[in-house]
Design an enzyme around this catalytic site. Structure first.
Site, PDB file in Angstrom:
ATOM      1  N   ASP A  39      35.386  35.929  13.779  1.00 13.65           N
ATOM      2  CA  ASP A  39      33.952  35.720  13.574  1.00 13.65           C
ATOM      3  C   ASP A  39      33.346  36.950  12.901  1.00 13.65           C
ATOM      4  O   ASP A  39      33.136  37.963  13.555  1.00 13.65           O
ATOM      5  CB  ASP A  39      33.337  35.468  14.965  1.00 13.65           C
ATOM      6  CG  ASP A  39      31.829  35.444  14.955  1.00 13.65           C
ATOM      7  OD1 ASP A  39      31.239  35.268  13.885  1.00 13.65           O
ATOM      8  OD2 ASP A  39      31.245  35.597  16.054  1.00 13.65           O
ATOM      9  N   ASP A  43      28.157  35.285  15.384  1.00 16.18           N
ATOM     10  CA  ASP A  43      27.424  34.207  16.073  1.00 16.18           C
ATOM     11  C   ASP A  43      28.284  33.476  17.108  1.00 16.18           C
ATOM     12  O   ASP A  43      27.861  32.478  17.674  1.00 16.18           O
ATOM     13  CB  ASP A  43      26.855  33.209  15.052  1.00 16.18           C
ATOM     14  CG  ASP A  43      27.952  32.476  14.284  1.00 16.18           C
ATOM     15  OD1 ASP A  43      29.151  32.797  14.474  1.00 16.18           O
ATOM     16  OD2 ASP A  43      27.623  31.586  13.486  1.00 16.18           O
ATOM     17  N   ASP A  47      34.535  32.168  11.120  1.00 15.19           N
ATOM     18  CA  ASP A  47      34.016  31.810   9.799  1.00 15.19           C
ATOM     19  C   ASP A  47      34.992  32.256   8.704  1.00 15.19           C
ATOM     20  O   ASP A  47      35.986  32.929   8.973  1.00 15.19           O
ATOM     21  CB  ASP A  47      32.620  32.407   9.589  1.00 15.19           C
ATOM     22  CG  ASP A  47      32.536  33.848  10.074  1.00 15.19           C
ATOM     23  OD1 ASP A  47      33.490  34.603   9.796  1.00 15.19           O
ATOM     24  OD2 ASP A  47      31.564  34.224  10.753  1.00 15.19           O
ATOM     25  N   ASP A 213      44.426  14.308   6.351  1.00 15.60           N
ATOM     26  CA  ASP A 213      44.164  13.874   7.719  1.00 15.60           C
ATOM     27  C   ASP A 213      44.344  12.358   7.848  1.00 15.60           C
ATOM     28  O   ASP A 213      43.903  11.602   6.971  1.00 15.60           O
ATOM     29  CB  ASP A 213      42.711  14.251   8.059  1.00 15.60           C
ATOM     30  CG  ASP A 213      42.362  14.054   9.517  1.00 15.60           C
ATOM     31  OD1 ASP A 213      42.985  14.712  10.357  1.00 15.60           O
ATOM     32  OD2 ASP A 213      41.459  13.241   9.814  1.00 15.60           O
ATOM     33  N   GLU A 274      49.426  14.155   7.307  1.00 13.17           N
ATOM     34  CA  GLU A 274      49.443  14.000   8.757  1.00 13.17           C
ATOM     35  C   GLU A 274      49.557  12.504   8.998  1.00 13.17           C
ATOM     36  O   GLU A 274      48.577  11.769   8.946  1.00 13.17           O
ATOM     37  CB  GLU A 274      48.149  14.530   9.391  1.00 13.17           C
ATOM     38  CG  GLU A 274      48.196  14.475  10.906  1.00 13.17           C
ATOM     39  CD  GLU A 274      46.984  13.830  11.572  1.00 13.17           C
ATOM     40  OE1 GLU A 274      46.895  13.939  12.799  1.00 13.17           O
ATOM     41  OE2 GLU A 274      46.147  13.203  10.906  1.00 13.17           O
TER      42      GLU A 274
END
Ligand code: NOJ
Length: 532
Positions: A39, A43, A47, A213, A274
Site C-alpha cells: 500500500d 489507505d 495499490d 477469468d 482459468e
C-alpha cells in the site's frame, strides 16, 4: 501507443531453448493480488504504486512475470472480479499513469506483466448494466421472463443460491456468480467487439498477456436448459460436460477471434485460461496455435500430498501437454483456494511440494505470500470477511487474501503501508512477525530464501524449465524423477527417511526443502534436487 518491450529473456546458459516469443513456456509467474500486496498511499488497500515500489523485491525473488489480479474500476463486491470500467484503474489502486509506470519499470527489470481479463460478467455498476436496468440494451446480458414466478431455470450461482435475480419490471437476469456480477451475452456482436477492443487497449499499453477469468463459462447451452436433479449438479465446479453453463463448444470460437489479435503484437503476447473443466483432455481444447497459449492445471493443486496422487496428475498433465504441443502449467496456491501450507497441514510439506513444482517441465504460477510460507488465516472475524460467497455459502476466500507482512509488527501493519497508514483492509495475525520479508531476508533457512535459491537454480540449470521428465524406481511413498541433463528430484511423502543411495542416486544435493542432517538421506516431507 506501443510502450517499451521487455529486454531479452534474462535466462543465461545452456537452457535458453525458447525464442523470446515463447517466454511463457517455462516462465515463473508471480500472482499479485493488488489489494493485498503493498500500500503506497497509506489507505489500508494495496495499490499499483505499491507493486511498482516492490519490483526490486520481485526481481530479486527471480520471477519472470507478474500476473495482476483486477485493478480496474470496480465496486469491489468480488474483490475486483466485478469490473465497472475495463479501460481504467480504480482510484483505490491508482491511475492509468501508475499502470504505465509499473509496466515500464517491470520491463526494465526484465519482468513481464500479465493482466486479468474478466469477460464472463461485468459489475452491476458497468454502464451497460445500468442501461439494461433502464430497459436499454438488455440483450447484452442474459435477461429472461419467467412463467412460473420463480427463476427462469434451475441454475445455481457458484457463490450459492439461484443464478438469477429479478429486476423491478419482473424480468430476471443471469449471474453465475454474485448478483452484482451479471453475465454478458456472448452471442451479442457488440459484446464480442467490445472485448476485442479491450484486448487491444491493454496490448497497446504494453501488457505481455492476459489471464482469462472463467474462460470456460462465457457461452451457455442454447435455450438455457435446466441442469436437472441435484445429483447432476455436483460436478459443476469441475465443469462437467453435462452442465449447460460450462465448457460449451461455442467458447472456442471466441478464442479463435482473440488469437490473431494477440499474434498481431510483437514480443510473444500470451493468454492463460482459468478453465474448470472435467478432464485434462477437455482442458487441452483451450490450448493451441489458434486459441489460448496455456490453461491453469488445477489438478495439481487439487492433488493430496502423496506420491501417488502427484505422480498421477503429473503423468496426465504431461501426456496432454504432449498432445497439444504446449507445456503445462503448475500451480499450488492462488487467491481462490486455501494456501498450500494449510491445505497440506505443514510448512515442510508446502516447501517440499513447491520444490517438486519448480522442478517440473512447464511454467509455474506462484501466489503472493507463498514465498513467505504464509498459512491461511482461518480466524478472521466474520464481520470483516468480504468474499461474497461467504454470505451465501459460509465459505470464504478472505483467509488467503490477507495483506502481506513486509516488516515490523502487526501493530504497524507489518509495513504494508508507509508509517502512519490506515490499518490493512484485513487484519494480519500477530504470529506473522516471524514471517515478514524483513525477518526472512537474512535467514538462510527461510522460506523466502528457499524460493530465491530455487528460482535462481531453475533459471541457470540446463535441466530445468522445459525438457522432459523420466520417473526413477522408488518406494511407493517416494517420488524420484530425472530431468536431463544431470538432475534428479526426490520427494519423500512417506513417514520413513529414504537414502539416496538406496534409490541408486549418487550426487551432490543442490537444494533441499529442509536442512538435511545427512546429505545422503531425505527425511519425510522433504524434497531434494540432486546434481548427478
Ligand atoms: C475466478 C476468480 O479467480 C475468482 O476470484 C472470481 O470470484 C470468479 N472467477 C468470478 O469472477
Amino acid at each position: 501507443m506501443v510502450r517499451g518491450r521487455p529486454p531479452q529473456t534474462r535466462r543465461t546458459g545452456a537452457n535458453v531453448t525458447n525464442s523470446d516469443n515463447d517466454w511463457w513456456r517455462d516462465a515463473v509467474v508471480y500472482q499479485v493480488y493488488p489489494r493485498s500486496f503493498a500500500d503506497a498511499d497509506g489507505d489500508g488497500t494495496g495499490d499499483l504504486r505499491g507493486v511498482r515500489d516492490r519490483l526490486g523485491y520481485l526481481g530479486r525473488l527471480g520471477v519472470d512475470a507478474i500476473w495482476l489480479s483486477p485493478f480496474y474500476t470496480s465496486p469491489l463486491h468480488d474483490g475486483g472480479y466485478d469490473v465497472a470500467d475495463y479501460r481504467d484503474v480504480d482510484p483505490r489502486f491508482g491511475t492509468l499513469a501508475d499502470f504505465d509506470a509499473l509496466v515500464a519499470d517491470a520491463h526494465a527489470l526484465g519482468i513481464r506483466v500479465i493482466v486479468d481479463l474478466v469477460p464472463n460478467h461485468t459489475s452491476c455498476e458497468h454502464p451497460w448494466f445500468r442501461e439494461a436496468l433502464r430497459g436499454i440494451g438488455r440483450d447484452r446480458y442474459i435477461f429472461r421472463d419467467s412463467a412460473t414466478g420463480g427463476p427462469p431455470n434451475d441454475w445455481e450461482s457458484i457463490f450459492g443460491g439461484p443464478a438469477w435475480t429479478q429486476v423491478e419490471d419482473g424480468q430476471w437476469y443471469l449471474h453465475l456468480f454474485d448478483p452484482t456480477q451479471p453475465d454478458l451475452n456472448w452471442e451479442h456482436p457488440e459484446v464480442r467487439a467490445e472485448f476485442r477492443d479491450i484486448l487491444r487497449f491493454w496490448l497497446d499499453r504494453g501488457v505481455d498477456g492476459f489471464r482469462v477469468d472463467v474462460a470456460h463459462g462465457m457461452v451457455k447451452a442454447h435455450g438455457l436448459p435446466d441442469v436437472g436433479p441435484k445429483e447432476g449438479r455436483q460436478a459443476e465446479m469441475l465443469g462437467d460436460e453435462t452442465v449447460p453453463y460450462f465448457d460449451q463448444d461455442g467458447v472456442h470460437e471466441i478464442y479463435r477471434e482473440w488469437r490473431p489479435i494477440l499474434d498481431s503484437y510483437p514480443g510473444g503476447r500470451m493468454a492463460v485460461a482459468e478453465a474448470w473443466v472435467s478432464s485434462p483432455a477437455r482442458l487441452a481444447r483451450y490450448i493451441g496455435p489458434d486459441e489460448l497459449h496455456q490453461a491453469f492445471n488445477f489438478d495439481f493443486l487439487l492433488a493430496g500430498f502423496d506420491a501417488k496422487s502427484f505422480r498421477e496428475v503429473i503423468d496426465k498433465s504431461l501426456t496432454e501437454a504432449r498432445i497439444v504441443g504446449a507445456p503445462t502449467t503448475w500451480v499450488l496456491s492462488n487467491h481462490d483456494v486455501k494456501r498450500h501450507v494449510t491445505r497440506y497441514g505443514s510448512l515442510a510439506r508446502a516447501r517440499a511440494a513447491t520444490l517438486l513444482m519448480l522442478a517440473l517441465p512447464g511454467s509455474a504460477y506462484l501466489y503472493q505470500g507463498e514465498e513467505l510460507g504464509l498459512p491461511e488465516v482461518l480466524d478472521l472475524p466474520d464481520e470483516l470477511r468480504e468474499d461474497p460467497a461467504f454470505r451465501r455459502t459460509g465459505d470464504s476466500r478472505d483467509g488467503c487474501r490477507v495483506p502481506l507482512p513486509w516488516s515490523g509488527t502487526a501493530a504497524g501493519g507489518f509495513g504494508f503501508g508507509p508509517p502512519g497508514s490506515a490499518p490493512p483492509w484485513l487484519p494480519q495475525p500477530e504470529s506473522w512477525a516471524a514471517l515478514t520479508v524483513e525477518a526472512q531476508d537474512r535467514d538462510p533457512g527461510s522460506t523466502l530464501n528457499l524460493y530465491r535459491r530455487a528460482l535462481r537454480i531453475r533459471r541457470e540449470h540446463p535441466a530445468l524449465g522445459g525438457g522432459t521428465l523420466t520417473w526413477l524406481a522408488s518406494p511407493e511413498e517416494v517420488l524420484a524423477l530425472q530431468r536431463d541433463p544431470g538432475l534428479a528430484v526426490v520427494v519423500n511423502t512417506g513417514e520413513q527417511a529414504v537414502a539416496l543411495a538406496d534409490l541408486g542416486l549418487a550426487g551432490r544435493v543442490l537444494l533441499a526443502s529442509e536442512a538435511l542432517d545427512d546429505e545422503g538421506v531425505v527425511p519425510p516431507d522433504t524434497t531434494v534436487w540432486v546434481q548427478l
